[in-house]
Scaffold this motif. Structure first.
Motif, short mmCIF file in Angstrom:
data_model
loop_
_atom_site.label_atom_id
_atom_site.label_comp_id
_atom_site.label_asym_id
_atom_site.label_seq_id
_atom_site.Cartn_x
_atom_site.Cartn_y
_atom_site.Cartn_z
N TRP A 12 30.98 125.33 57.01
CA TRP A 12 31.17 125.97 58.31
C TRP A 12 31.17 127.49 58.20
CZ3 TRP A 12 30.02 123.52 62.47
CH2 TRP A 12 30.06 122.12 62.45
N GLN A 48 28.73 129.94 60.21
CA GLN A 48 29.20 131.10 60.98
C GLN A 48 28.46 132.36 60.56
OE1 GLN A 48 33.47 131.39 60.71
NE2 GLN A 48 33.80 129.66 62.09
N ARG A 83 26.42 131.24 70.63
CA ARG A 83 27.51 132.18 70.36
C ARG A 83 28.61 132.06 71.40
NH1 ARG A 83 27.08 137.83 72.36
NH2 ARG A 83 27.72 136.66 74.18
N TYR A 100 30.66 128.94 70.89
CA TYR A 100 31.48 129.04 69.68
C TYR A 100 32.59 130.07 69.86
CZ TYR A 100 32.52 128.48 64.79
OH TYR A 100 33.15 128.18 63.62
#
Length: 165
Positions: free
Chosen positions: A62, A66, A127, A130
């Protein structure tokens, strides 16, 4: 003996407009290349690590994703700027700054032959989803949920799944 650490420096203050423009373009292109390399390296790391791990929440996978997302955001903002929030410097209005950003984005897209509908320019939707993930947690946990699954987050807001008991 201590090794010197070099600080990257790009000269863009040339006397002719053509030379200044070429140096500026070169700077933007080098940054796009750097961000693209970081994105590719991070997605590769995520895929390779993801193949080897049994943990669907593996922080290294993850974290690499990112990193990929952030590099993609940098690329998208250079190629298709969002709304300028304030003037770039005291000699420019907000409108002039927006025009500068829009012109820069168009020029870079033209130089690189990036179409308006290129998927990398759509990274904002990913984006935003998230960036506001805390709101997804809050939306489901505020009501006193007794069972919570990551599916609430990864399947988007409003999608409710039964928790296996």
């Amino acid at each position: 003996m201590t090794e010197e650490k070099r600080i990257p420096l790009a000269s863009v203050g040339f006397t002719s407009d053509e030379a200044r423009e070429a140096a500026t373009d070169s700077y933007y292109l080098e940054e796009l290349d750097r961000q693209a390399e970081m994105a590719v390296n991070s997605i590769h790391l995520a895929v390779m690590r993801g193949r080897d791990t049994k943990d669907p929440r593996d922080p290294k996978v993850w974290g690499a994703l990112q990193n990929t997302l952030f590099a993609a955001i940098c690329i998208a903002r250079l190629l298709k700027p969002s709304i300028v929030k304030k003037p770039y410097h005291s000699g420019m209005t907000k409108q002039q700054s927006q025009q500068f950003a829009d012109d820069r984005g168009k020029k870079l897209r033209d130089m690189l032959d990036v179409e308006e509908d290129c998927h990398i320019l759509d990274v904002k939707a990913v984006r935003d989803a998230y960036e506001h993930y805390d709101e997804y947690f809050d939306r489901h946990l505020a009501g006193g949920a007794e069972c919570f699954s990551d599916w609430y987050i990864t399947h988007g807001p409003g999608v409710v799944r039964e928790c296996p008991v």
